[in-house]
Design an enzyme around this catalytic site. Structure first.
Site, PDB file in Angstrom:
ATOM      1  N   LYS A   1       0.776  -1.295   0.107  1.00  0.00           N
ATOM      2  CA  LYS A   1      -0.042   0.108  -0.029  1.00  0.00           C
ATOM      3  C   LYS A   1       1.130   1.133  -0.131  1.00  0.00           C
ATOM      4  CE  LYS A   1      -2.740   2.673   3.329  1.00  0.00           C
ATOM      5  NZ  LYS A   1      -1.832   3.466   3.528  1.00  0.00           N
ATOM      6  N   ASN A   2       1.760   1.114   0.687  1.00  0.00           N
ATOM      7  CA  ASN A   2       2.928   2.627   1.083  1.00  0.00           C
ATOM      8  C   ASN A   2       3.628   2.701  -0.089  1.00  0.00           C
ATOM      9  OD1 ASN A   2       1.442   3.241   3.420  1.00  0.00           O
ATOM     10  ND2 ASN A   2       2.972   2.275   4.584  1.00  0.00           N
TER      11      ASN A   2
ATOM     12  N   CYS B   1      -5.858   8.367   8.474  1.00  0.00           N
ATOM     13  CA  CYS B   1      -5.953   7.770   9.880  1.00  0.00           C
ATOM     14  C   CYS B   1      -5.643   8.825  10.758  1.00  0.00           C
ATOM     15  CB  CYS B   1      -5.086   6.688  10.103  1.00  0.00           C
ATOM     16  SG  CYS B   1      -5.638   5.115   9.225  1.00  0.00           S
TER      17      CYS B   1
ATOM     18  N   ARG C   1      -0.383  15.681  12.013  1.00  0.00           N
ATOM     19  CA  ARG C   1       0.250  15.038  10.526  1.00  0.00           C
ATOM     20  C   ARG C   1       0.394  16.145   9.941  1.00  0.00           C
ATOM     21  NH1 ARG C   1      -2.344   9.564   8.930  1.00  0.00           N
ATOM     22  NH2 ARG C   1      -0.282   9.379   7.953  1.00  0.00           N
TER      23      ARG C   1
ATOM     24  N   ASP D   1       4.146   1.381  12.240  1.00  0.00           N
ATOM     25  CA  ASP D   1       2.910   0.629  11.424  1.00  0.00           C
ATOM     26  C   ASP D   1       2.744  -0.709  12.117  1.00  0.00           C
ATOM     27  OD1 ASP D   1       1.860   2.908  10.008  1.00  0.00           O
ATOM     28  OD2 ASP D   1       2.412   2.065   8.070  1.00  0.00           O
TER      29      ASP D   1
ATOM     30  N   ARG E   1      -9.093  -0.171   3.792  1.00  0.00           N
ATOM     31  CA  ARG E   1      -7.983   0.677   3.185  1.00  0.00           C
ATOM     32  C   ARG E   1      -6.476   0.116   2.980  1.00  0.00           C
ATOM     33  NH1 ARG E   1      -6.196   4.438   6.485  1.00  0.00           N
ATOM     34  NH2 ARG E   1      -5.598   5.502   4.851  1.00  0.00           N
TER      35      ARG E   1
END
Length: 419
Positions: A22-23, A116, A121, A305, A397
């Site tokens: 995903k990242n 999230c 952030r 994570d 997600r």
């Protein structure tokens, strides 16, 4: 409202396939707009955030199609530089279109990104990087507008190794003529994956993994075919789930080199983890040992994570494990949810002490973010009785067919709709 119905107490045994990261894929999809050609992204996971990125691309005028795990993006018809506010707000990675659109169009407009809720952030480093390369920006009515005046290479000194800011700096730098040096760049494997894709498009970049990136900007970019790396955080989540359940799991596609800190932690707790052809195998004891101290840090440190999934694995461990969260200020909220299952956890600011208990019991749970959702699932799989986990949209997600993968290795988990 959908939820997972989970009956715990079963070992996880068998094989799970690790999907594309995903990242990695999200910045790569943003990078597709840097050129006018066709990009073929292989090993692209079927997750909600990819769907959002594809919707953004289509609203910008690109053509997007999927066949199995291949997503094809034709950016030749790009006809806009403004992201729809509702899509910008749907995920954090929407901010990465800032750098890509500056490179392609010389301007970009988007709402503050979502994602999230992990505490503060800010996007100031993203805007700083764009500014160093010749961009002027302003924010009005919840809209960020940035325009290049005289793009040119420059030195960018990040005050911290932000992954997103490093990615945006790269996406800006490939379009800014001249040499750019990014100091204190993030070193995560996903950064190297983005660099690999940009190179496949014709960019000249050196230094990934070193914290010092050199970009020769202004080179013509073209379409490319690229395979996304396996998702190390998906792999970490399954490893931790199996470890907590005393399982025997083979992760097809997992790479040890990107998971060293997680593997070392689980080995410390009594698991045997071996590299086998095409992946990793974990064999866990019936009950883990406590891990001592675990502190999150930028790569190559222990990943933030993986903090929640690792905590879930150690809820029943013999002894006490102390977790310190050094990356995000609001990333211990899962501790309250774990307590509903009977876990014993003391939280003081950014620190949490987990005192292992012999058993957990089923409870009603609420996922508040992506990794929290995966961690609560792992905890519920250890608990006696049935749990209900709400907020599964967070899990979608970032995990492809999460419940199906777990069922295939013995978990009793079912997606249901609340009446």
């Amino acid at each position: 409202m959908e939820y997972y119905a989970i009956k715990g107490g079963r070992r996880l045994t068998g094989e799970v396939r690790v999907h594309g990261a995903k990242n990695s894929v999200l910045p790569i999809l943003a990078a597709c707009v840097c050129c006018k050609g066709v990009c073929e992204i292989r090993n692209c996971p079927r997750i909600a955030d990819v769907d959002t990125a594809a919707a953004i691309l289509e609203r910008l005028g690109c053509r997007v199609s999927r066949q199995d795990d291949i997503l094809t993006v034709d950016a030749a018809g790009l006809n806009g530089c403004a992201l729809p506010p509702e899509l910008s707000a749907a995920m954090r990675s929407s901010i990465l279109f800032l750098g890509a659109l500056l490179t392609r169009c010389g301007e970009a407009s988007l709402a503050p990104p979502g994602g999230c809720a992990l505490g503060a952030r800010p996007i100031d480093l993203h805007l700083y990087a764009a500014g160093r390369l010749g961009g002027n920006w302003e924010q009005r009515d919840q809209c960020i507008r940035c325009r290049w005046e005289r793009p040119c290479g420059a030195e960018i000194r990040l005050r911290c190794p932000s992954v997103g800011a490093t990615e945006n700096a790269l996406l800006c730098a490939v379009g800014a003529p001249g040499e750019t040096v990014i100091w204190n760049a993030a070193r995560e494997p996903e950064i190297a994956d983005l660099v690999g894709f940009l190179r496949a498009m014709g960019a000249e970049i050196k230094g990934e993994g070193s914290g010092e990136l050199h970009v020769c900007g202004g080179r013509p970019l073209h379409g490319a075919v690229y395979t996304v790396m396996p998702d190390r955080m998906e792999a970490a989540s399954y490893l931790c789930a199996a470890a907590g359940c005393g399982g025997d799991l083979f992760l097809k596609g997992a790479e040890r080199r990107t998971l060293d800190e997680v593997v070392e932690l689980l080995a410390r707790c009594g698991c045997q983890i071996s590299e086998e052809r095409g992946g990793l195998r974990l064999q866990a004891p019936e009950r883990l040992r406590a891990a001592g101290r675990v502190a999150t840090a930028p790569y190559p440190g222990f990943p933030t994570d993986a903090q929640a999934p690792a905590m879930a694995a150690l809820l029943r461990a013999a002894g006490t494990t102390a977790f310190t969260e050094n990356v995000f200020e609001n990333r211990l909220r899962h501790a309250d949810q774990f307590r509903r299952l009977g876990a014993k956890i003391d939280v003081d600011g950014s620190c949490a002490e987990v005192h292992g208990v012999p058993t957990l019991h089923g409870a009603a749970l609420e996922a508040t973010d992506l990794r929290c959702g995966a961690a609560l699932t792992a905890a519920a799989l250890q608990a006696e009785g049935e749990s209900r986990l709400y907020g599964v949209s967070h899990i979608r997600r970032g995990y492809e067919d999460f419940e199906g993968s777990l069922r295939n290795v013995g978990a009793e988990i079912e997606l249901r709709s609340a009446t």
